[in-house]
Design a protein around this motif. Structure first.
Motif, PDB file in Angstrom:
ATOM      1  N   LYS A 133       0.830  -1.212   0.000  1.00  0.00           N
ATOM      2  CA  LYS A 133       0.000   0.000   0.000  1.00  0.00           C
ATOM      3  C   LYS A 133       0.862   1.258   0.000  1.00  0.00           C
ATOM      4  CE  LYS A 133      -4.157  -1.956   2.102  1.00  0.00           C
ATOM      5  NZ  LYS A 133      -4.957  -1.741   0.875  1.00  0.00           N
ATOM      6  N   VAL A 134       2.015   1.200   0.692  1.00  0.00           N
ATOM      7  CA  VAL A 134       2.880   2.382   0.797  1.00  0.00           C
ATOM      8  C   VAL A 134       4.302   2.037   0.371  1.00  0.00           C
ATOM      9  CG1 VAL A 134       3.840   4.136   2.353  1.00  0.00           C
ATOM     10  CG2 VAL A 134       1.491   3.312   2.684  1.00  0.00           C
ATOM     11  N   GLY A 135       4.878   2.912  -0.442  1.00  0.00           N
ATOM     12  CA  GLY A 135       6.286   2.815  -0.801  1.00  0.00           C
ATOM     13  C   GLY A 135       7.049   3.932  -0.115  1.00  0.00           C
ATOM     14  N   ILE A 136       8.214   3.629   0.397  1.00  0.00           N
ATOM     15  CA  ILE A 136       9.051   4.644   1.044  1.00  0.00           C
ATOM     16  C   ILE A 136      10.180   5.016   0.099  1.00  0.00           C
ATOM     17  CG2 ILE A 136      10.532   5.185   3.010  1.00  0.00           C
ATOM     18  CD1 ILE A 136       8.996   3.125   4.636  1.00  0.00           C
ATOM     19  N   VAL A 137      10.261   6.297  -0.247  1.00  0.00           N
ATOM     20  CA  VAL A 137      11.314   6.792  -1.126  1.00  0.00           C
ATOM     21  C   VAL A 137      12.339   7.527  -0.263  1.00  0.00           C
ATOM     22  CG1 VAL A 137      11.848   8.041  -3.236  1.00  0.00           C
ATOM     23  CG2 VAL A 137       9.536   7.125  -2.892  1.00  0.00           C
ATOM     24  N   PHE A 138      13.586   7.094  -0.324  1.00  0.00           N
ATOM     25  CA  PHE A 138      14.637   7.691   0.491  1.00  0.00           C
ATOM     26  C   PHE A 138      15.214   8.916  -0.202  1.00  0.00           C
ATOM     27  CE2 PHE A 138      14.198   3.402   1.912  1.00  0.00           C
ATOM     28  CZ  PHE A 138      14.438   3.454   3.286  1.00  0.00           C
ATOM     29  N   GLY A 139      15.410   9.966   0.571  1.00  0.00           N
ATOM     30  CA  GLY A 139      15.840  11.232   0.006  1.00  0.00           C
ATOM     31  C   GLY A 139      17.325  11.292  -0.315  1.00  0.00           C
ATOM     32  N   THR A 140      17.639  12.080  -1.308  1.00  0.00           N
ATOM     33  CA  THR A 140      19.006  12.440  -1.653  1.00  0.00           C
ATOM     34  C   THR A 140      18.929  13.745  -2.427  1.00  0.00           C
ATOM     35  OG1 THR A 140      21.067  11.682  -2.683  1.00  0.00           O
ATOM     36  CG2 THR A 140      19.033  11.176  -3.865  1.00  0.00           C
ATOM     37  N   SER A 141      20.027  14.438  -2.559  1.00  0.00           N
ATOM     38  CA  SER A 141      20.010  15.719  -3.269  1.00  0.00           C
ATOM     39  C   SER A 141      19.690  15.512  -4.741  1.00  0.00           C
ATOM     40  CB  SER A 141      21.363  16.416  -3.125  1.00  0.00           C
ATOM     41  OG  SER A 141      21.401  17.598  -3.902  1.00  0.00           O
ATOM     42  N   ASN A 142      18.928  16.425  -5.323  1.00  0.00           N
ATOM     43  CA  ASN A 142      18.642  16.319  -6.750  1.00  0.00           C
ATOM     44  C   ASN A 142      19.749  16.920  -7.608  1.00  0.00           C
ATOM     45  OD1 ASN A 142      17.912  18.828  -5.736  1.00  0.00           O
ATOM     46  ND2 ASN A 142      16.336  19.179  -7.280  1.00  0.00           N
ATOM     47  N   TRP A 143      20.777  17.482  -6.962  1.00  0.00           N
ATOM     48  CA  TRP A 143      21.937  18.012  -7.679  1.00  0.00           C
ATOM     49  C   TRP A 143      23.215  17.479  -7.028  1.00  0.00           C
ATOM     50  CZ3 TRP A 143      20.899  20.506 -12.090  1.00  0.00           C
ATOM     51  CH2 TRP A 143      19.636  21.107 -12.223  1.00  0.00           C
ATOM     52  N   THR A 144      24.240  17.234  -7.822  1.00  0.00           N
ATOM     53  CA  THR A 144      25.534  16.819  -7.288  1.00  0.00           C
ATOM     54  C   THR A 144      26.342  18.055  -6.899  1.00  0.00           C
ATOM     55  OG1 THR A 144      26.649  16.859  -9.442  1.00  0.00           O
ATOM     56  CG2 THR A 144      25.502  14.832  -8.825  1.00  0.00           C
ATOM     57  N   ARG A 145      27.444  17.819  -6.215  1.00  0.00           N
ATOM     58  CA  ARG A 145      28.302  18.937  -5.798  1.00  0.00           C
ATOM     59  C   ARG A 145      28.909  19.668  -6.987  1.00  0.00           C
ATOM     60  NH1 ARG A 145      31.638  16.357  -0.627  1.00  0.00           N
ATOM     61  NH2 ARG A 145      29.804  16.077   0.739  1.00  0.00           N
ATOM     62  N   SER A 146      29.020  18.977  -8.110  1.00  0.00           N
ATOM     63  CA  SER A 146      29.567  19.614  -9.316  1.00  0.00           C
ATOM     64  C   SER A 146      28.512  20.409 -10.079  1.00  0.00           C
ATOM     65  CB  SER A 146      30.188  18.549 -10.231  1.00  0.00           C
ATOM     66  OG  SER A 146      29.219  17.585 -10.597  1.00  0.00           O
ATOM     67  N   GLY A 147      27.262  20.393  -9.588  1.00  0.00           N
ATOM     68  CA  GLY A 147      26.223  21.221 -10.190  1.00  0.00           C
ATOM     69  C   GLY A 147      25.443  20.559 -11.306  1.00  0.00           C
ATOM     70  N   VAL A 148      25.532  19.235 -11.430  1.00  0.00           N
ATOM     71  CA  VAL A 148      24.754  18.531 -12.453  1.00  0.00           C
ATOM     72  C   VAL A 148      23.643  17.739 -11.776  1.00  0.00           C
ATOM     73  CG1 VAL A 148      26.727  18.378 -14.002  1.00  0.00           C
ATOM     74  CG2 VAL A 148      26.280  16.519 -12.403  1.00  0.00           C
ATOM     75  N   ARG A 149      22.667  17.322 -12.560  1.00  0.00           N
ATOM     76  CA  ARG A 149      21.543  16.565 -12.025  1.00  0.00           C
ATOM     77  C   ARG A 149      22.035  15.247 -11.432  1.00  0.00           C
ATOM     78  NH1 ARG A 149      16.383  17.520 -14.542  1.00  0.00           N
ATOM     79  NH2 ARG A 149      16.131  15.290 -14.915  1.00  0.00           N
ATOM     80  N   ASN A 150      21.534  14.932 -10.245  1.00  0.00           N
ATOM     81  CA  ASN A 150      21.946  13.704  -9.570  1.00  0.00           C
ATOM     82  C   ASN A 150      21.194  12.519 -10.169  1.00  0.00           C
ATOM     83  OD1 ASN A 150      22.556  11.608  -7.861  1.00  0.00           O
ATOM     84  ND2 ASN A 150      22.028  12.673  -5.980  1.00  0.00           N
ATOM     85  N   PRO A 151      21.887  11.597 -10.847  1.00  0.00           N
ATOM     86  CA  PRO A 151      21.191  10.475 -11.489  1.00  0.00           C
ATOM     87  C   PRO A 151      20.508   9.555 -10.477  1.00  0.00           C
ATOM     88  CG  PRO A 151      23.563  10.126 -11.533  1.00  0.00           C
ATOM     89  CD  PRO A 151      23.345  11.526 -11.057  1.00  0.00           C
ATOM     90  N   HIS A 152      21.038   9.465  -9.255  1.00  0.00           N
ATOM     91  CA  HIS A 152      20.429   8.608  -8.244  1.00  0.00           C
ATOM     92  C   HIS A 152      19.072   9.162  -7.816  1.00  0.00           C
ATOM     93  CE1 HIS A 152      24.139   6.473  -8.205  1.00  0.00           C
ATOM     94  NE2 HIS A 152      24.824   7.426  -7.618  1.00  0.00           N
ATOM     95  N   PHE A 153      18.986  10.478  -7.680  1.00  0.00           N
ATOM     96  CA  PHE A 153      17.710  11.118  -7.331  1.00  0.00           C
ATOM     97  C   PHE A 153      16.662  10.827  -8.396  1.00  0.00           C
ATOM     98  CE2 PHE A 153      14.789  14.659  -7.932  1.00  0.00           C
ATOM     99  CZ  PHE A 153      14.276  14.862  -6.652  1.00  0.00           C
ATOM    100  N   HIS A 154      17.023  11.042  -9.649  1.00  0.00           N
ATOM    101  CA  HIS A 154      16.041  10.897 -10.728  1.00  0.00           C
ATOM    102  C   HIS A 154      15.691   9.430 -10.981  1.00  0.00           C
ATOM    103  CE1 HIS A 154      15.809  15.146 -11.704  1.00  0.00           C
ATOM    104  NE2 HIS A 154      17.098  15.192 -11.492  1.00  0.00           N
ATOM    105  N   ALA A 155      16.612   8.521 -10.707  1.00  0.00           N
ATOM    106  CA  ALA A 155      16.276   7.098 -10.823  1.00  0.00           C
ATOM    107  C   ALA A 155      15.241   6.711  -9.770  1.00  0.00           C
ATOM    108  CB  ALA A 155      17.540   6.250 -10.656  1.00  0.00           C
ATOM    109  N   ARG A 156      15.361   7.258  -8.577  1.00  0.00           N
ATOM    110  CA  ARG A 156      14.370   6.981  -7.529  1.00  0.00           C
ATOM    111  C   ARG A 156      13.006   7.563  -7.907  1.00  0.00           C
ATOM    112  NH1 ARG A 156      17.949   8.040  -1.943  1.00  0.00           N
ATOM    113  NH2 ARG A 156      19.813   6.981  -2.724  1.00  0.00           N
TER     114      ARG A 156
END
Length: 239
Positions: A53-76
């Motif tokens: 019934k419920v899925g838990i999505v774990f947080g991470t930054s949507n941007w990396t320290r180098s200023g690009v989109r975080n692929p791990h965030f968008h995969a989640r």
């Protein structure tokens, strides 16, 4: 005197070597134990993941320290959206760090999922998920979940599933990987260390979450009468 010092130095080096060997063995054994005991509860494709019934999505930054989109965030976010679309889960608990006004993982997840078409009624934010351990303790004690599908990367899922099941929750894992991305060795090493530390959190020093709070049970969206009627109509007119 010189010979005595050499003997003591030799004993010291032998003791340090034995301690290092023991620490290495415990490090390897701890990682093996977490991986071995959780493998059966983790699926790599959303279609194979056990419904909940419920899925838990774990947080991470949507941007990396180098200023690009975080692929791990968008995969989640992509995996969570797929699970909602195929009705593997009815609701998503978005748990992450919100230590400052400028950094808000749950809000970023909410916005991205809304952009992907997920109904806001199917989203709950947890602003005190400062760690994997905190997220799962709060899921159980604050959001009153005894069963959930955990959504994060394959290198993170064994630890998350292990914690959840050690807390008495019926949790399974759904991999949210980006196959085009190689996981950095620094990240892998940090996760290996975190798995061993987790065993200490659970069994040695009795870690408590940073912030718990009062219970806030998740209210699942009630299905409207039309939602119950349509499947039967579909079978009637499309046998």
């Amino acid at each position: 005197m010189h010979n005595v010092m050499l003997i003591w130095l030799k004993r010291l080096l032998m003791s340090l070597g034995a301690m290092l060997l023991l620490a290495t063995l415990l490090f390897i054994a701890g990682n093996f134990w977490v991986l071995a005991t959780t493998a059966a509860y983790i699926e790599r494709k959303p279609q194979q993941c056990l419904p909940a019934k419920v899925g838990i999505v774990f947080g991470t930054s949507n941007w990396t320290r180098s200023g690009v989109r975080n692929p791990h965030f968008h995969a989640r976010m992509r995996t969570a959206t797929t699970l909602i679309d195929v009705a593997q889960v009815e609701h998503l608990l978005l748990s992450g760090d919100n230590r400052t006004q400028a950094y808000n993982e749950p809000r970023a997840m909410w916005r991205e999922l809304f952009r992907r078409g997920v109904d806001p009624d199917q989203l709950t934010m947890d602003f005190a998920g400062f760690s994997t351990y905190d997220t799962l303790v709060r899921a159980r004690d604050v959001f009153q979940l005894d069963k959930a599908l955990l959504i994060t990367q394959s290198w993170h899922l064994p630890r998350a599933v292990y914690i959840g099941r050690a807390l008495g929750m019926d949790v399974t894992g759904c991999v949210a990987d980006d196959p085009t991305i190689n996981v950095e060795w620094g990240l892998r090493l940090r996760e290996w260390t975190a798995r061993v530390a987790t065993l200490g959190d659970l069994y040695l020093w009795g870690r408590e979450p940073y912030f718990l709070g009062t219970p806030e049970p998740i209210e699942l969206r009630k299905r409207a009468p039309i939602d119950l009627i349509l499947p039967s109509l579909d079978k009637r007119f499309n046998p």
